[in-house]
Scaffold this active site. Structure first.
Site, PDB file in Angstrom:
ATOM      1  N   THR A 104      41.142  41.995  53.262  1.00 43.07           N
ATOM      2  CA  THR A 104      40.271  43.060  52.738  1.00 43.07           C
ATOM      3  C   THR A 104      40.289  44.468  54.146  1.00 43.07           C
ATOM      4  O   THR A 104      40.079  43.744  54.832  1.00 43.07           O
ATOM      5  CB  THR A 104      39.105  42.909  52.256  1.00 43.07           C
ATOM      6  OG1 THR A 104      38.945  42.071  51.136  1.00 43.07           O
ATOM      7  CG2 THR A 104      38.088  44.021  51.740  1.00 43.07           C
TER       8      THR A 104
ATOM      9  N   ARG B  16      42.937  39.933  37.655  1.00 41.09           N
ATOM     10  CA  ARG B  16      41.960  39.646  38.503  1.00 41.09           C
ATOM     11  C   ARG B  16      40.688  40.684  39.623  1.00 41.09           C
ATOM     12  O   ARG B  16      41.391  41.837  39.911  1.00 41.09           O
ATOM     13  CB  ARG B  16      41.986  37.988  39.146  1.00 41.09           C
ATOM     14  CG  ARG B  16      41.152  37.921  40.238  1.00 41.09           C
ATOM     15  CD  ARG B  16      41.085  38.405  41.742  1.00 41.09           C
ATOM     16  NE  ARG B  16      40.307  37.130  42.622  1.00 41.09           N
ATOM     17  CZ  ARG B  16      39.953  37.606  43.658  1.00 41.09           C
ATOM     18  NH1 ARG B  16      40.960  38.921  44.331  1.00 41.09           N
ATOM     19  NH2 ARG B  16      39.187  37.069  44.574  1.00 41.09           N
TER      20      ARG B  16
ATOM     21  N   THR C 181      34.301  40.182  53.842  1.00 44.24           N
ATOM     22  CA  THR C 181      35.747  39.687  53.571  1.00 44.24           C
ATOM     23  C   THR C 181      36.262  38.441  53.712  1.00 44.24           C
ATOM     24  O   THR C 181      35.645  38.011  54.156  1.00 44.24           O
ATOM     25  CB  THR C 181      37.083  40.744  55.029  1.00 44.24           C
ATOM     26  OG1 THR C 181      38.177  40.444  54.441  1.00 44.24           O
ATOM     27  CG2 THR C 181      36.383  40.474  55.913  1.00 44.24           C
TER      28      THR C 181
ATOM     29  N   HIS D  42      37.404  35.345  51.111  1.00 48.80           N
ATOM     30  CA  HIS D  42      38.111  34.417  49.598  1.00 48.80           C
ATOM     31  C   HIS D  42      36.572  34.943  48.742  1.00 48.80           C
ATOM     32  O   HIS D  42      35.010  35.233  48.433  1.00 48.80           O
ATOM     33  CB  HIS D  42      37.840  32.962  49.789  1.00 48.80           C
ATOM     34  CG  HIS D  42      38.263  32.346  48.265  1.00 48.80           C
ATOM     35  ND1 HIS D  42      36.978  31.330  47.495  1.00 48.80           N
ATOM     36  CD2 HIS D  42      39.032  32.629  47.754  1.00 48.80           C
ATOM     37  CE1 HIS D  42      37.673  30.902  46.782  1.00 48.80           C
ATOM     38  NE2 HIS D  42      38.945  31.798  46.388  1.00 48.80           N
ATOM     39  N   GLY D  43      36.884  36.501  47.868  1.00 42.16           N
ATOM     40  CA  GLY D  43      36.617  36.378  46.670  1.00 42.16           C
ATOM     41  C   GLY D  43      34.988  35.967  46.344  1.00 42.16           C
ATOM     42  O   GLY D  43      34.440  36.180  45.689  1.00 42.16           O
TER      43      GLY D  43
END
Length: 312
Positions: A166, A194, A217, A219-220
């Site tokens: 990101t 996704r 930023t 792991h979403g």
């Protein structure tokens, strides 16, 4: 109020041959945003300009340089938020747009909605006169190589969750208004459609003049589980400094759901933080005409804005 801007180029594992480009990219973005603030511009314009600069830079997983989904396509997410009135705009799974952050701002300012996705976002872009670009223009050789490797029988796409995912910016302007902006290409080889944290208010970013602004930023899915951006502002509301609040929230995300990431923070008093639980995160900030930047934990390089502009 003295203006401040902080930017990040993604938390994760940054390969040696990519470090110089990543640092150049974040410092360039921070200087562009700060230039707007110094001329009396507002925080929204500054964060949009900083993120646009990184979307156009192939070193980052946003805009040109985005990672590819399982079909080998670019699908991007972005959000922008105004701390003055909590207005926000976002786009998700958008294709063939050079700068999703600009489209997110149009969603905020030209619609009654906060989030448009996929085909609808592209229809809106067309209605607003935002040009579509060929999909190939957003795909770099590096992204295509990563996608191909993940298709091999013995590959593990999960291993690449550690890659920087990101770009983002937060700022406070002369009027004391804060803003945030976040943009991403998402996870490598993700399922079609996704959507990660970046487009989700409170997860990928949040801005509130009463407290401050955050861009996240990492792991979403982990970030969404703990609503990371809003969690940090909650800790600040309880009296923590930006550094304490960021570290507390990142530690909670790591222990509670096993997620790693990074954040940038600016408070409504102009204090800032750039913190991460990953091995690296490229970041840069400008405050009091002083440029600071780094990529490893504890690493801070300092120069004047004039020196920074010369080198860029």
């Amino acid at each position: 109020m003295k203006p401040v801007i902080v930017v990040h180029g993604g938390a994760g594992r940054i390969f040696k041959d990519w470090e110089e480009g990543a640092l150049s990219g974040v410092t360039r973005a921070a200087l562009k945003g700060y230039g707007i603030l110094k001329q009396g511009g507002n925080a929204l314009d500054a964060v949009e300009e900083a993120v646009t600069s990184m979307e156009d830079d192939p070193h980052f997983n946003a805009g040109c340089g985005s990672l590819l989904n399982e079909k080998g396509e670019v699908e991007m997410d972005a959000i922008i938020m105004d701390g003055k009135n909590l207005a926000s705009g976002a786009v998700a799974a958008v294709k063939c747009i050079a700068n999703p952050i600009k489209l997110a701002r149009l969603v905020m300012e030209k619609t009654e909605h906060m989030l448009l996705t996929d085909h609808g976002a592209n229809l809106f872009a067309k209605a607003m006169g935002v040009p579509e670009i060929p999909a190939e223009k957003l795909i770099t050789e590096r992204s295509r190589e990563r996608w191909s490797k993940n298709l091999e029988p013995d590959s593990n796409p999960q291993a690449f969750i550690k890659d920087p995912g990101t770009v983002g910016a937060v700022a406070i302007d002369n009027e004391g208004n804060v803003a945030c902006a976040t943009s991403t290409g998402g996870l490598a080889n993700k399922l079609v459609g996704r959507v990660g944290d970046s487009a989700c208010i409170g997860s990928g970013g949040y801005a509130d003049n009463h407290v401050g602004a955050i861009s996240t930023t990492g792991h979403g899915e982990s970030i969404m589980k703990v609503v990371l951006a809003r969690l940090i502002l909650y800790h600040m509301e309880q009296g923590m400094s930006p550094v304490e609040a960021a570290d507390t929230a990142l530690n909670y995300m790591k222990t509670r759901v096993g997620g790693l990431g990074g954040v940038i923070v600016v408070s409504n008093s102009g204090d800032w933080a750039a913190r991460f639980s990953t091995k690296q995160m490229s970041w840069a900030t400008v405050k009091d005409d002083q440029l600071q930047y780094g990529i490893y934990p504890g690493e801070i390089h300092t120069s004047s804005v004039a020196e920074g502009l010369q080198s860029k």
